[in-house]
Design a protein around this motif. Structure first.
Motif, PDB file in Angstrom:
ATOM      1  N   THR A   3       0.819  -1.212   0.000  1.00  0.00           N
ATOM      2  CA  THR A   3       0.000   0.000   0.000  1.00  0.00           C
ATOM      3  C   THR A   3       0.850   1.258   0.000  1.00  0.00           C
ATOM      4  N   SER A   4       2.183   1.150   0.307  1.00  0.00           N
ATOM      5  CA  SER A   4       3.047   2.325   0.353  1.00  0.00           C
ATOM      6  C   SER A   4       3.533   2.733  -1.032  1.00  0.00           C
ATOM      7  N   SER A   5       3.290   1.912  -2.052  1.00  0.00           N
ATOM      8  CA  SER A   5       3.742   2.205  -3.405  1.00  0.00           C
ATOM      9  C   SER A   5       2.589   2.045  -4.381  1.00  0.00           C
ATOM     10  N   ARG A   6       2.660   2.770  -5.473  1.00  0.00           N
ATOM     11  CA  ARG A   6       1.667   2.620  -6.528  1.00  0.00           C
ATOM     12  C   ARG A   6       2.369   2.741  -7.864  1.00  0.00           C
ATOM     13  N   LEU A   7       1.623   2.502  -8.920  1.00  0.00           N
ATOM     14  CA  LEU A   7       2.182   2.495 -10.265  1.00  0.00           C
ATOM     15  C   LEU A   7       1.625   3.659 -11.068  1.00  0.00           C
ATOM     16  N   GLU A   8       2.512   4.452 -11.631  1.00  0.00           N
ATOM     17  CA  GLU A   8       2.125   5.510 -12.560  1.00  0.00           C
ATOM     18  C   GLU A   8       2.410   5.001 -13.971  1.00  0.00           C
ATOM     19  N   VAL A   9       1.452   5.084 -14.877  1.00  0.00           N
ATOM     20  CA  VAL A   9       1.629   4.488 -16.206  1.00  0.00           C
ATOM     21  C   VAL A   9       1.317   5.492 -17.319  1.00  0.00           C
ATOM     22  N   ALA A  10       1.894   5.220 -18.495  1.00  0.00           N
ATOM     23  CA  ALA A  10       1.621   6.021 -19.688  1.00  0.00           C
ATOM     24  C   ALA A  10       1.852   5.136 -20.902  1.00  0.00           C
ATOM     25  N   SER A  11       1.227   5.503 -22.014  1.00  0.00           N
ATOM     26  CA  SER A  11       1.383   4.692 -23.221  1.00  0.00           C
ATOM     27  C   SER A  11       1.266   5.571 -24.457  1.00  0.00           C
ATOM     28  N   ALA A  12       1.807   5.060 -25.561  1.00  0.00           N
ATOM     29  CA  ALA A  12       1.674   5.737 -26.851  1.00  0.00           C
ATOM     30  C   ALA A  12       1.930   4.722 -27.955  1.00  0.00           C
ATOM     31  N   THR A  13       1.230   4.867 -29.058  1.00  0.00           N
ATOM     32  CA  THR A  13       1.432   3.993 -30.207  1.00  0.00           C
ATOM     33  C   THR A  13       1.203   4.788 -31.482  1.00  0.00           C
ATOM     34  N   ASP A  14       1.942   4.427 -32.544  1.00  0.00           N
ATOM     35  CA  ASP A  14       1.880   5.211 -33.774  1.00  0.00           C
ATOM     36  C   ASP A  14       2.244   4.309 -34.951  1.00  0.00           C
ATOM     37  N   PRO A 197      10.919   1.660  -5.293  1.00  0.00           N
ATOM     38  CA  PRO A 197      10.370   2.984  -5.596  1.00  0.00           C
ATOM     39  C   PRO A 197      11.336   3.766  -6.478  1.00  0.00           C
ATOM     40  N   GLY A 198      10.802   4.401  -7.498  1.00  0.00           N
ATOM     41  CA  GLY A 198      11.633   5.150  -8.435  1.00  0.00           C
ATOM     42  C   GLY A 198      11.965   4.388  -9.696  1.00  0.00           C
ATOM     43  N   ASP A 199      11.784   3.068  -9.684  1.00  0.00           N
ATOM     44  CA  ASP A 199      12.011   2.281 -10.894  1.00  0.00           C
ATOM     45  C   ASP A 199      11.123   2.775 -12.031  1.00  0.00           C
ATOM     46  N   VAL A 200      11.679   2.819 -13.241  1.00  0.00           N
ATOM     47  CA  VAL A 200      10.897   3.121 -14.437  1.00  0.00           C
ATOM     48  C   VAL A 200      11.056   1.956 -15.412  1.00  0.00           C
ATOM     49  N   TYR A 201       9.935   1.429 -15.888  1.00  0.00           N
ATOM     50  CA  TYR A 201       9.941   0.291 -16.805  1.00  0.00           C
ATOM     51  C   TYR A 201       9.407   0.741 -18.156  1.00  0.00           C
ATOM     52  N   LEU A 202      10.080   0.306 -19.215  1.00  0.00           N
ATOM     53  CA  LEU A 202       9.694   0.646 -20.579  1.00  0.00           C
ATOM     54  C   LEU A 202       9.494  -0.633 -21.384  1.00  0.00           C
ATOM     55  N   LEU A 203       8.280  -0.849 -21.865  1.00  0.00           N
ATOM     56  CA  LEU A 203       7.975  -1.934 -22.792  1.00  0.00           C
ATOM     57  C   LEU A 203       7.839  -1.300 -24.168  1.00  0.00           C
ATOM     58  N   CYS A 204       8.438  -1.926 -25.195  1.00  0.00           N
ATOM     59  CA  CYS A 204       8.364  -1.316 -26.520  1.00  0.00           C
ATOM     60  C   CYS A 204       8.393  -2.358 -27.623  1.00  0.00           C
ATOM     61  N   SER A 205       7.802  -2.011 -28.756  1.00  0.00           N
ATOM     62  CA  SER A 205       7.933  -2.819 -29.963  1.00  0.00           C
ATOM     63  C   SER A 205       9.257  -2.468 -30.626  1.00  0.00           C
ATOM     64  N   ASP A 206       9.707  -3.305 -31.570  1.00  0.00           N
ATOM     65  CA  ASP A 206      11.020  -3.069 -32.172  1.00  0.00           C
ATOM     66  C   ASP A 206      11.036  -1.839 -33.060  1.00  0.00           C
ATOM     67  N   GLU A 260       7.029   9.446  -0.306  1.00  0.00           N
ATOM     68  CA  GLU A 260       8.022  10.309  -0.932  1.00  0.00           C
ATOM     69  C   GLU A 260       7.364  11.309  -1.868  1.00  0.00           C
ATOM     70  N   GLU A 261       6.290  10.873  -2.559  1.00  0.00           N
ATOM     71  CA  GLU A 261       5.594  11.769  -3.474  1.00  0.00           C
ATOM     72  C   GLU A 261       4.942  12.922  -2.709  1.00  0.00           C
ATOM     73  N   GLU A 262       4.348  12.619  -1.548  1.00  0.00           N
ATOM     74  CA  GLU A 262       3.736  13.661  -0.736  1.00  0.00           C
ATOM     75  C   GLU A 262       4.787  14.673  -0.271  1.00  0.00           C
ATOM     76  N   ARG A 263       5.975  14.167   0.093  1.00  0.00           N
ATOM     77  CA  ARG A 263       7.040  15.054   0.532  1.00  0.00           C
ATOM     78  C   ARG A 263       7.500  15.936  -0.618  1.00  0.00           C
ATOM     79  N   SER A 264       7.608  15.326  -1.823  1.00  0.00           N
ATOM     80  CA  SER A 264       8.023  16.078  -3.002  1.00  0.00           C
ATOM     81  C   SER A 264       7.008  17.164  -3.343  1.00  0.00           C
TER      82      SER A 264
END
Length: 276
Positions: A3-14, A197-206, A260-264
């Motif tokens: 419960t102390s961490s959550r996931l922020e996500v974004a996507s794009a395709t073209d 916390p702070g990890d960023v993951y990137l999934l991508c097509s070739d 940490e986000e609240e502190r920021s």
């Protein structure tokens, strides 16, 4: 995830600059904290069918089976292995469905798709993939490729037949050695990693990594990690600026520690008030 961490996500395709249609498919299930990306192949109205089937069937199957798993109150120590089996079974089931569809309908004969997914759970991430779609992780300033391309080109590099530099300009870049829908059975690579916390993951097509060097991908992710939506858009733009020869899709996820986000946020607000 705790419960102390959550996931922020974004996507794009073209579709890219050269192609008029998009055979990639992406899906995010925020409740499950599941991200799935598929890069279809097989020509117009075939590759896009395969990739859409893959993302839809996989997400639905995982969602249904994990619902059953949660109702069984499985001990936390056993959850990771159970979830890995659920993911593997879901991909294998999607593979069979795509294969049967291609066999039954001449219009779809020869279609297939790569897949890469990430399921975040209990401060860990389970990664599964088949094909040459990739997953990268940015952690403490280090950018790592966590998946291994299932491609003819990768095999040639590993056998010493060509160099990494030659591979970058090879005409065999899109020849995959694994794909859903091509054979009745599929071998799925599963990886499990801890999450910080702070990890960023990137999934991508070739369509991204074929057009943009890893060093430039790393720079964009590092510089724009505080705004994932902008980072995703920028990566697409970079691929298109470099030629956009293929469809390009990205899914991004950042592990956010709420404390940490609240502190920021408090620090930024205090800094803003100081201006007055």
């Amino acid at each position: 995830m705790t419960t102390s961490s959550r996931l922020e996500v974004a996507s794009a395709t073209d579709p890219g600059v050269v192609r008029s249609f998009n055979e990639d498919s992406i899906s995010i299930d925020s409740d499950l904290q599941l991200l799935v990306l598929a890069d279809g192949m097989g020509g117009y109205k075939a590759g896009d069918v395969a990739s859409a089937m893959a993302t839809g069937l996989i997400v639905d199957d995982i969602k249904r089976k994990l619902g059953v798993v949660k109702s069984q109150a499985i001990p936390k120590s056993e959850q990771s292995s159970v979830e890995s089996e659920v993911i593997k079974a879901a991909i294998e089931k999607a593979n069979r469905a795509i294969y049967k569809t291609a066999e039954a309908n001449n219009k779809y004969h020869g279609m297939g798709t790569t897949v890469v997914l990430a399921l975040f759970h209990n401060n860990r991430v389970t990664i599964a993939h088949a094909g040459d779609s990739r997953l990268y992780r940015l952690r403490h300033g280090r950018f790592d490729l966590l998946t291994h391309d299932h491609s003819l080109l990768q095999e040639q590099v590993e056998l010493g037949l060509i160099s990494s530099e030659e591979a970058k300009v090879s005409h065999n870049r899109n020849l995959v050695t694994r794909a859903l829908g091509v054979e009745p059975e599929i071998k799925v690579d599963l990886i499990e990693k801890n999450v910080l916390p702070g990890d960023v993951y990137l999934l991508c097509s070739d369509g991204l990594n074929d057009m943009v060097d890893d060093t430039d991908i790393e720079l964009a992710v590092s510089e724009l990690q505080s705004n994932l939506a902008l980072a995703a858009t920028q990566l697409i733009q970079m691929a298109n600026d470099n030629g956009g020869h293929d469809n390009v899709s990205v899914l991004m996820a950042k592990v956010v520690n709420d404390i940490e986000e609240e502190r920021s946020l408090s620090d930024r607000l205090f800094g803003w008030l100081k201006k007055f």
